[in-house]
Design an enzyme around this catalytic site. Structure first.
Site, PDB file in Angstrom:
ATOM      1  CD  GLU A   1      39.578  62.147  45.253  1.00  0.00           C
ATOM      2  OE1 GLU A   1      40.652  62.249  44.623  1.00  0.00           O
ATOM      3  OE2 GLU A   1      39.271  62.888  46.186  1.00  0.00           O
TER       4      GLU A   1
ATOM      5  CG  ASP B   1      20.931  50.969  66.976  1.00  0.00           C
ATOM      6  OD1 ASP B   1      20.234  51.087  65.971  1.00  0.00           O
ATOM      7  OD2 ASP B   1      20.569  50.353  68.003  1.00  0.00           O
TER       8      ASP B   1
ATOM      9  CG  ASP C   1      26.386  49.227  70.192  1.00  0.00           C
ATOM     10  OD1 ASP C   1      25.342  49.241  70.856  1.00  0.00           O
ATOM     11  OD2 ASP C   1      26.672  50.104  69.339  1.00  0.00           O
TER      12      ASP C   1
HETATM   13 MG    MG Z   1      40.612  63.705  41.269  1.00  0.00          MG
END
Ligand code: MG
Ligand code: ADP
Length: 401
Positions: free
Chosen positions: A332, A12, A10
């Site tokens: 993070e 998109d 596919d």
């Molecule tokens: Mg943190």
């Protein structure tokens, strides 16, 4: 499960990240007519041909003041100059090149009309090249997804029986089309609400035999980086993994500022993570798959003056932190160095992210999560020593002024 003789992609939401563009302009078109684009409306339109998609939105929102045809014309006018801006999703090139190298035929079956396909890939001719003449567009078949027409069409053209086809899809309607074509289907879901999808397996292992039947052939994986060819007879294994991690090609280079997060890293887990500010994240996150990564890191500036010439290993989580049911995405890094308990909020952080370790998982409880993160850190420490990853340690991006 039958041998895979044709991979059908596919476009998109699977190859290209067009969703952000479409939602942006569809929202403004709808607003000009006094309507809001709801998540239900997005869910029912995604993966369909443009006019079918707008008709689904019109029906879902009970729009009477304007037709789907008109909404389509208005949104296309806004979108046309921007299609080429859509970025290629992570893992796409790796898979395309891998199967090309091993002479596994690959096809493209998209709801996008031919002219729009060419616009979307105008600056990415290498992608179109992968499929040769095995491409079919929404305006070249009678019925669009969720009908199976485009998939059946391309299988016939390639001379491969549907049961030997493996479809890669992101949308509920596309997945339905593949299943109704009697094909095996891998879903990389673009919708967070998994209930939108036809009955499926949530593991990377195909559920049952391929070939027809509503719940026969679809399996979900978190991202294309988690696709394992070994689950499919006929597909050659990847050779590029480094101790089970996947090198990012190209690596990501990110500069940001360390900001306050939820304060649970050190306090609740004993694992401090330097959260990046939202502004520097927007671009990086749009392209990043949620999951756990490793790489190299430099910090400098407020609170980190003494470290400006140093490069540290880091292991990083990108995502929603399912254990904590977080709504916003975050990036993070846990820097694998003991800073003696000191903080460096406001410092500049530079990252070169080189490897993908694993998808983001929802652990039962914090204990298991902590154990896994320490395991991830051990993996990162080890693999970053390897030349393929280690060569970025002295990269100018990390150390230049
Ligand atoms: Mg943190
Ligand atoms: P927050 O939720 O605000 O990010 P954390 O408990 O995750 O708080 O702690 C992260 C902060 O701790 C970082 O922003 C940084 O200032 C500091 N820190 C100290 N040591 C480290 C480390 N090894 N890796 C990342 N951040 C660290």
């Amino acid at each position: 499960m039958k041998e895979v003789k044709l991979l059908i992609w596919d476009l998109d939401g699977l190859i290209l990240e067009t969703e952000t563009l479409v939602i942006k302009y569809a929202t403004s078109v709808l607003q000009s007519h006094g309507y809001d684009l709801t998540s239900d409306a997005i869910a029912c339109s995604i993966g369909k041909r443009p006019l079918d998609a707008w008709q689904a939105v019109v029906d879902m929102l009970n729009i009477t003041s304007v037709t789907a045809e008109q909404l389509l014309a208005e949104s296309e006018a806004l979108l046309t100059p921007h299609w080429h801006e859509a970025t290629v999703l992570p893992g796409v090139y790796r898979l395309l090149i891998h199967f090309k190298t091993h002479n596994i035929p690959q096809a493209l079956a998209t709801s996008t009309p031919r002219a729009t396909l060419l616009a979307k890939l105008s600056n990415k001719p290498d992608i179109l090249h992968m499929f040769g003449d095995l491409t079919v567009c929404g305006d070249e078949v009678e019925r669009g997804k969720p009908h199976p027409d485009c998939y059946l069409h391309i299988a016939k053209r390639a001379g491969v029986h549907p049961s030997h086809c493996l479809v890669l899809e992101d949308s509920p309607s596309g997945c339905q089309a593949a299943i109704d074509a009697g094909m095996q289907c891998i879903i990389v879901p673009s919708m967070t609400d998994k209930a939108c999808y036809p009955k499926h397996s949530t593991t990377a292992i195909i559920n049952g035999e391929g070939g027809g039947g509503r719940d026969a052939a679809a399996a979900m994986i978190p991202s294309l980086l988690d696709f394992n060819p070994l689950h499919f007879p006929g597909l050659p294994p990847f050779k590029d993994t480094i101790c089970s991690t996947i090198p990012l090609q190209p690596e990501w280079r990110i500069k940001g500022t360390v900001v306050k997060g939820f304060g649970r890293g050190s306090k609740q887990l004993g694992i401090p993570t330097a959260n990046l500010d939202a502004a520097s994240l927007s671009r990086a996150l749009a392209e990043a798959v949620t999951g756990i990564y490793c790489g190299w890191c430099n910090i400098r500036g407020p609170g980190a003056e003494e470290y400006s010439d140093e490069v540290f290993k880091m292991v990083m989580s990108v995502g929603f932190n399912p254990v904590f049911k977080q709504k916003q995405r975050s990036m993070e890094p846990w820097i694998l160095h003991d800073f003696g308990g000191s903080d460096f909020y406001g410092a500049e952080i530079r990252l070169i992210v080189v490897g993908y370790l694993r998808p983001e998982l929802d652990f039962e409880g914090v204990e298991k999560l902590i154990k896994q993160i320490h395991n991830d850190a051990d993996v990162a420490r080890e693999v970053l020593e390897r030349e393929e990853y280690g060569r970025f340690r002295n990269d100018g991006f990390l150390l230049e002024d």
